[in-house]
Design a protein around this motif. Structure first.
Motif, PDB file in Angstrom:
ATOM      1  N   ALA A 101       2.674  10.261 -17.773  1.00 17.72           N
ATOM      2  CA  ALA A 101       2.757   8.876 -17.306  1.00 17.72           C
ATOM      3  C   ALA A 101       4.107   8.248 -17.646  1.00 17.72           C
ATOM      4  O   ALA A 101       4.664   7.491 -16.848  1.00 17.72           O
ATOM      5  N   ARG A 102       4.647   8.581 -18.802  1.00 16.51           N
ATOM      6  CA  ARG A 102       5.909   7.955 -19.231  1.00 16.51           C
ATOM      7  C   ARG A 102       7.093   8.312 -18.339  1.00 16.51           C
ATOM      8  O   ARG A 102       8.107   7.624 -18.324  1.00 16.51           O
ATOM      9  N   PHE A 103       6.968   9.396 -17.566  1.00 17.08           N
ATOM     10  CA  PHE A 103       8.075   9.820 -16.708  1.00 17.08           C
ATOM     11  C   PHE A 103       8.128   9.075 -15.382  1.00 17.08           C
ATOM     12  O   PHE A 103       9.179   9.036 -14.744  1.00 17.08           O
ATOM     13  N   THR A 104       7.000   8.495 -14.963  1.00 17.44           N
ATOM     14  CA  THR A 104       6.988   7.845 -13.649  1.00 17.44           C
ATOM     15  C   THR A 104       6.426   6.429 -13.669  1.00 17.44           C
ATOM     16  O   THR A 104       6.489   5.743 -12.650  1.00 17.44           O
ATOM     17  N   HIS A 110      -5.569  16.229  -9.037  1.00 22.02           N
ATOM     18  CA  HIS A 110      -5.399  15.073  -9.916  1.00 22.02           C
ATOM     19  C   HIS A 110      -4.967  13.838  -9.127  1.00 22.02           C
ATOM     20  O   HIS A 110      -3.963  13.852  -8.425  1.00 22.02           O
ATOM     21  N   ASP A 111      -5.737  12.780  -9.217  1.00 23.05           N
ATOM     22  CA  ASP A 111      -5.475  11.473  -8.587  1.00 23.05           C
ATOM     23  C   ASP A 111      -5.424  11.503  -7.058  1.00 23.05           C
ATOM     24  O   ASP A 111      -5.058  10.507  -6.431  1.00 23.05           O
ATOM     25  N   LEU A 112      -5.815  12.605  -6.455  1.00 19.35           N
ATOM     26  CA  LEU A 112      -5.838  12.678  -4.995  1.00 19.35           C
ATOM     27  C   LEU A 112      -6.811  11.659  -4.416  1.00 19.35           C
ATOM     28  O   LEU A 112      -6.554  11.071  -3.357  1.00 19.35           O
ATOM     29  N   ASP A 113      -7.897  11.416  -5.124  1.00 18.35           N
ATOM     30  CA  ASP A 113      -8.858  10.406  -4.674  1.00 18.35           C
ATOM     31  C   ASP A 113      -8.191   9.040  -4.531  1.00 18.35           C
ATOM     32  O   ASP A 113      -8.468   8.297  -3.577  1.00 18.35           O
ATOM     33  N   LYS A 114      -7.292   8.715  -5.459  1.00 20.31           N
ATOM     34  CA  LYS A 114      -6.605   7.421  -5.392  1.00 20.31           C
ATOM     35  C   LYS A 114      -5.709   7.342  -4.153  1.00 20.31           C
ATOM     36  O   LYS A 114      -5.692   6.317  -3.458  1.00 20.31           O
ATOM     37  N   ILE A 115      -4.988   8.404  -3.880  1.00 19.56           N
ATOM     38  CA  ILE A 115      -4.094   8.420  -2.715  1.00 19.56           C
ATOM     39  C   ILE A 115      -4.904   8.234  -1.437  1.00 19.56           C
ATOM     40  O   ILE A 115      -4.532   7.450  -0.560  1.00 19.56           O
ATOM     41  N   ILE A 116      -6.030   8.932  -1.348  1.00 14.41           N
ATOM     42  CA  ILE A 116      -6.880   8.812  -0.157  1.00 14.41           C
ATOM     43  C   ILE A 116      -7.432   7.391  -0.036  1.00 14.41           C
ATOM     44  O   ILE A 116      -7.404   6.798   1.056  1.00 14.41           O
ATOM     45  N   MET A 117      -7.908   6.835  -1.146  1.00  9.41           N
ATOM     46  CA  MET A 117      -8.447   5.473  -1.083  1.00  9.41           C
ATOM     47  C   MET A 117      -7.375   4.456  -0.700  1.00  9.41           C
ATOM     48  O   MET A 117      -7.639   3.530   0.082  1.00  9.41           O
ATOM     49  N   TYR A 140       0.826  -1.211   0.000  1.00  8.62           N
ATOM     50  CA  TYR A 140       0.000   0.000   0.000  1.00  8.62           C
ATOM     51  C   TYR A 140       0.858   1.258   0.000  1.00  8.62           C
ATOM     52  O   TYR A 140       0.559   2.226  -0.693  1.00  8.62           O
ATOM     53  N   LYS A 141       1.941   1.245   0.758  1.00  9.91           N
ATOM     54  CA  LYS A 141       2.859   2.386   0.782  1.00  9.91           C
ATOM     55  C   LYS A 141       3.447   2.603  -0.615  1.00  9.91           C
ATOM     56  O   LYS A 141       3.554   3.727  -1.090  1.00  9.91           O
ATOM     57  N   SER A 142       3.781   1.517  -1.284  1.00 10.85           N
ATOM     58  CA  SER A 142       4.331   1.587  -2.635  1.00 10.85           C
ATOM     59  C   SER A 142       3.314   2.183  -3.610  1.00 10.85           C
ATOM     60  O   SER A 142       3.663   2.995  -4.464  1.00 10.85           O
ATOM     61  N   ARG A 143       2.046   1.783  -3.496  1.00 15.80           N
ATOM     62  CA  ARG A 143       1.007   2.331  -4.375  1.00 15.80           C
ATOM     63  C   ARG A 143       0.811   3.818  -4.151  1.00 15.80           C
ATOM     64  O   ARG A 143       0.623   4.582  -5.099  1.00 15.80           O
ATOM     65  N   ILE A 144       0.825   4.227  -2.895  1.00 16.43           N
ATOM     66  CA  ILE A 144       0.690   5.657  -2.587  1.00 16.43           C
ATOM     67  C   ILE A 144       1.857   6.419  -3.185  1.00 16.43           C
ATOM     68  O   ILE A 144       1.662   7.461  -3.824  1.00 16.43           O
ATOM     69  N   ASN A 145       3.064   5.908  -3.032  1.00 18.48           N
ATOM     70  CA  ASN A 145       4.243   6.585  -3.578  1.00 18.48           C
ATOM     71  C   ASN A 145       4.195   6.635  -5.107  1.00 18.48           C
ATOM     72  O   ASN A 145       4.508   7.668  -5.707  1.00 18.48           O
ATOM     73  N   TYR A 146       3.799   5.549  -5.738  1.00 20.73           N
ATOM     74  CA  TYR A 146       3.675   5.484  -7.202  1.00 20.73           C
ATOM     75  C   TYR A 146       2.720   6.574  -7.695  1.00 20.73           C
ATOM     76  O   TYR A 146       3.017   7.316  -8.635  1.00 20.73           O
ATOM     77  N   THR A 147       1.583   6.688  -7.014  1.00 19.24           N
ATOM     78  CA  THR A 147       0.585   7.687  -7.401  1.00 19.24           C
ATOM     79  C   THR A 147       1.080   9.096  -7.083  1.00 19.24           C
ATOM     80  O   THR A 147       0.875  10.028  -7.864  1.00 19.24           O
ATOM     81  N   TRP A 148       1.771   9.275  -5.962  1.00 20.90           N
ATOM     82  CA  TRP A 148       2.314  10.576  -5.586  1.00 20.90           C
ATOM     83  C   TRP A 148       3.358  11.042  -6.603  1.00 20.90           C
ATOM     84  O   TRP A 148       3.358  12.214  -7.015  1.00 20.90           O
ATOM     85  N   GLN A 149       4.239  10.149  -7.031  1.00 18.38           N
ATOM     86  CA  GLN A 149       5.252  10.513  -8.029  1.00 18.38           C
ATOM     87  C   GLN A 149       4.585  10.906  -9.351  1.00 18.38           C
ATOM     88  O   GLN A 149       4.999  11.855 -10.013  1.00 18.38           O
ATOM     89  N   HIS A 150       3.544  10.178  -9.734  1.00 18.30           N
ATOM     90  CA  HIS A 150       2.797  10.510 -10.948  1.00 18.30           C
ATOM     91  C   HIS A 150       2.131  11.882 -10.802  1.00 18.30           C
ATOM     92  O   HIS A 150       2.154  12.699 -11.722  1.00 18.30           O
ATOM     93  N   LYS A 151       1.565  12.150  -9.649  1.00 18.84           N
ATOM     94  CA  LYS A 151       0.898  13.423  -9.384  1.00 18.84           C
ATOM     95  C   LYS A 151       1.886  14.584  -9.504  1.00 18.84           C
ATOM     96  O   LYS A 151       1.571  15.623 -10.096  1.00 18.84           O
ATOM     97  N   LYS A 152       3.083  14.430  -8.955  1.00 19.19           N
ATOM     98  CA  LYS A 152       4.106  15.479  -9.069  1.00 19.19           C
ATOM     99  C   LYS A 152       4.495  15.691 -10.534  1.00 19.19           C
ATOM    100  O   LYS A 152       4.651  16.830 -10.986  1.00 19.19           O
ATOM    101  N   ALA A 153       4.646  14.609 -11.281  1.00 23.09           N
ATOM    102  CA  ALA A 153       4.972  14.721 -12.705  1.00 23.09           C
ATOM    103  C   ALA A 153       3.836  15.401 -13.455  1.00 23.09           C
ATOM    104  O   ALA A 153       4.071  16.221 -14.354  1.00 23.09           O
TER     105      ALA A 153
END
Length: 125
Positions: A91-94, A44-51, A12-25
């Motif tokens: 998406a291609r950056f992260t 953008h994608d904040l809903d995913k991080i919260i879920m 779960y921590k990995s998924r949050i980080n994956y989404t956070w890195q995408h959000k920053k990009a």
């Protein structure tokens, strides 16, 4: 703490980080393409991080997000083309599993969606 539970938390921590890195990009690409960041960009994608943070399973998060987000395709339509294109471009950056740029993504997956070509041109992509 059992190894299974540790692995569960790590995932779960990995998924949050994956989404956070995408959000920053996303925010970086949005600023490069439009000259500014928008409220929708910050959200953008904040809903995913919260879920993910409340331990909703990955498949459910994906399904819910795609259903409620205007930058995802439904019935060959995308309500928010600009946000979708920025999403595809960054998406291609992260995301190693998504190496295509926005135009390549459009041609491979969304060629039946109206208005994308014009929106890509407006963003100079």
């Amino acid at each position: 703490m059992s190894n299974k539970f540790k692995d569960f938390l790590k995932d779960y921590k990995s998924r949050i980080n994956y989404t956070w890195q995408h959000k920053k990009a996303y925010l970086k690409v949005e600023k490069e393409l439009t000259g500014k960041n928008t409220l929708s960009g910050y959200l953008h994608d904040l809903d995913k991080i919260i879920m993910y943070a409340i331990f909703i399973p990955k498949n459910a998060v994906s399904n819910i997000h795609r259903h409620i987000s205007s930058h995802h395709e439904r019935n060959n339509k995308i309500k928010n083309l600009k946000e979708a294109i920025i999403d595809w471009e960054c998406a291609r950056f992260t995301k190693p599993d998504k190496p295509l740029n926005a135009r390549e993504t459009y041609h491979k997956y969304y060629k039946n969606v109206e208005g994308v070509e014009d929106a890509l041109d407006k963003l100079k992509l």
